[in-house]
Design an enzyme around this catalytic site. Structure first.
Site, PDB file in Angstrom:
ATOM      1  CB  SER A 285      -1.064  -0.033   0.884  1.00 37.19           C
ATOM      2  OG  SER A 285      -1.335   1.381   1.383  1.00 37.19           O
ATOM      3  NE  ARG A 324     -19.209  -5.260 -45.772  1.00 36.60           N
ATOM      4  CZ  ARG A 324     -18.382  -4.034 -46.190  1.00 36.60           C
ATOM      5  NH1 ARG A 324     -18.899  -3.641 -47.806  1.00 36.60           N
ATOM      6  NH2 ARG A 324     -17.603  -3.208 -45.255  1.00 36.60           N
TER       7      ARG A 324
END
Length: 455
Positions: A285, A324
């Protein structure tokens, strides 16, 4: 100092799970550009195979693809909406007009094929790491086959289980993910349909070259193209038939969840007040010197929360219009790439996590006795039912359990003040029934059964 590059590339500052991993490289922009080039070259080789291009055209194209400007292609893709258009232009310019570059194909043919090639590489890496994870979990399941611990349901102690059974369960999920990824990997298809999925341009090329009309030439080309790419041959062009992408979405989301289950359990069991597991080399930490955070489990859990959301985008793109689509196809690219990357990196982190996992049986034993025998109340209810009846046994134990909690008593002490059951069981039998290690059911044989499952 920060970079002065106006378009600096991401290297993973906010993605520590994937930063620097093989799967990040395999799914990066350079890898995707290489896959697009491979697709273009494979198309020319396939065209040569069926007589639509001269024999040396593919080698010339491959030579021309050396040292392409990735940044320029990316920026010019804005104008066309995809990176294949500027790539094809560059390849054509480098081959003296590009008579055989991108001939008959559409952008989606090349990019879909490239993404399947990238997916294949990413899945191969992921499968290897899942195998490593499964092997380590088999070791843990066997070693801790008979190690009792508290089984927890809805966050509370339920009945005893074993850590071996928990590890075997994790392994079962990993094997299930491996099977599903393997199946999808084997069916990743090439894409070739031409402008609107009819392969018309390829037949027209053959006729323009003076060949007799042959309705099967396009199908032979499709088979040759798939063979040249190493991908599966699709039944139909799949420009708006997005089964391959949906299959990838589903299996990647499942795999992320399977690995996330392991991470979630490790995070819970490594809490300070539980302390049954810990990562072999926990992270530190910036503020608290004593911390040893379960970083790998944290990062895998984060991936497990992201991939289902990415899969939702891919599933939404299945509803694509016309032959498409505008937008649906484009929406897939980044979520698919990110899903492959996250799952691959999570598999790598999971393999490292379980290989270094520290198991603390003494803490498991301590926690089993934390409730003073309440964890085996079901065992006592079963033993007392033939004597006083099932209903009375359950009611008596419920009253005794409440008293045990309120007065900080062990369950056997609380039972002494229950007139309907007090003294019905010899003390030795009561000790046997309240020992959590004597209420593990079929846990050991379930472990043995699970370990017979193989890849």
């Amino acid at each position: 100092m920060p970079s002065t590059d106006p378009c600096p590339g991401d290297i993973g500052l906010l993605t520590p799970l994937t930063a620097g991993t093989c799967v990040a490289a395999a799914t990066g922009d350079a890898a995707l550009l290489d896959a697009m080039v491979r697709a273009e070259v494979a198309l020319v080789r396939a065209q040569s195979d069926v007589g639509l291009a001269p024999a040396g055209a593919a080698d010339a194209l491959l030579a021309a693809a050396d040292d392409l400007d990735l940044g320029s292609i990316a920026l010019r893709a804005r104008a066309s909406g995809n990176p294949v258009v500027p790539l094809a232009a560059d390849l054509a310019a480098r081959t003296g007009g590009g008579a055989h570059v991108h001939c008959g194909a559409t952008s989606q043919d090349i990019l879909d094929t490239a993404l399947m090639l990238v997916a294949a590489e990413a899945l191969d890496l992921t499968l290897t790491d899942l195998e490593r994870t499964a092997a380590e979990l088999a070791r843990l399941a066997e070693r801790y086959r008979n190690t009792p611990m508290a089984g927890r349901t809805l966050t509370q102690h339920a009945v005893p289980t074993t850590f071996g059974l928990k590890a075997a369960g994790w392994r079962s999920l990993v094997l299930a993910a491996h099977r599903r990824l393997t199946a999808v990997r084997a069916t990743l298809p090439a894409q070739l349909g031409g402008a609107a999925g009819t392969l018309a341009a390829f037949q027209a090329q053959a006729e323009a070259a003076g060949a007799p009309r042959d309705p099967d030439v396009a199908l032979r080309l499709l088979a040759a193209f798939a063979s040249r790419t190493g991908l599966a041959e699709p039944l139909l062009p799949w420009h708006t038939l997005r089964t391959p992408v949906a299959d990838l979405a589903g299996v990647l989301a499942f795999t992320a969840g399977a690995l996330g289950k392991i991470a979630a359990d490790v995070l819970t069991l490594s809490r300070t007040e539980i302390g049954e597991l810990s990562e072999g080399d926990g992270g530190g930490s910036s503020a608290m010197p004593h911390k040893a955070n379960p970083v790998r489990a944290t990062l895998v859990a984060a991936a497990a929360r992201q991939v289902p959301a990415l899969a939702a985008v891919l599933f939404a793109a299945v509803a694509a219009e016309d032959e498409r689509p505008a937008g649906a196809w484009h929406a897939e690219w980044q979520p698919l790439r990110e899903s492959l990357r996250l799952v691959g990196a999570a598999a790598r982190a999971a393999a490292e996590l379980v290989a270094g996992l520290q198991v603390h049986p003494h803490r498991m034993a301590d926690n089993l006795h934390h409730t003073g025998g309440l964890i085996v109340s079901e065992h006592l209810a079963v033993a007392l039912a033939p004597i006083v009846g099932r209903t009375e046994a359950r009611q008596a134990l419920a009253r005794a359990a409440g008293r045990a909690v309120e007065e900080a008593l062990d369950l056997d002490e609380a039972l002494d003040s229950e007139p309907s059951v007090a003294g019905l069981l010899p003390e030795s039998r009561l000790r046997e029934l309240t020992d959590p290690a004597n209420y593990l059911g079929a846990a050991a044989v379930l472990v043995d059964r699970a370990l017979k499952e193989h890849l």
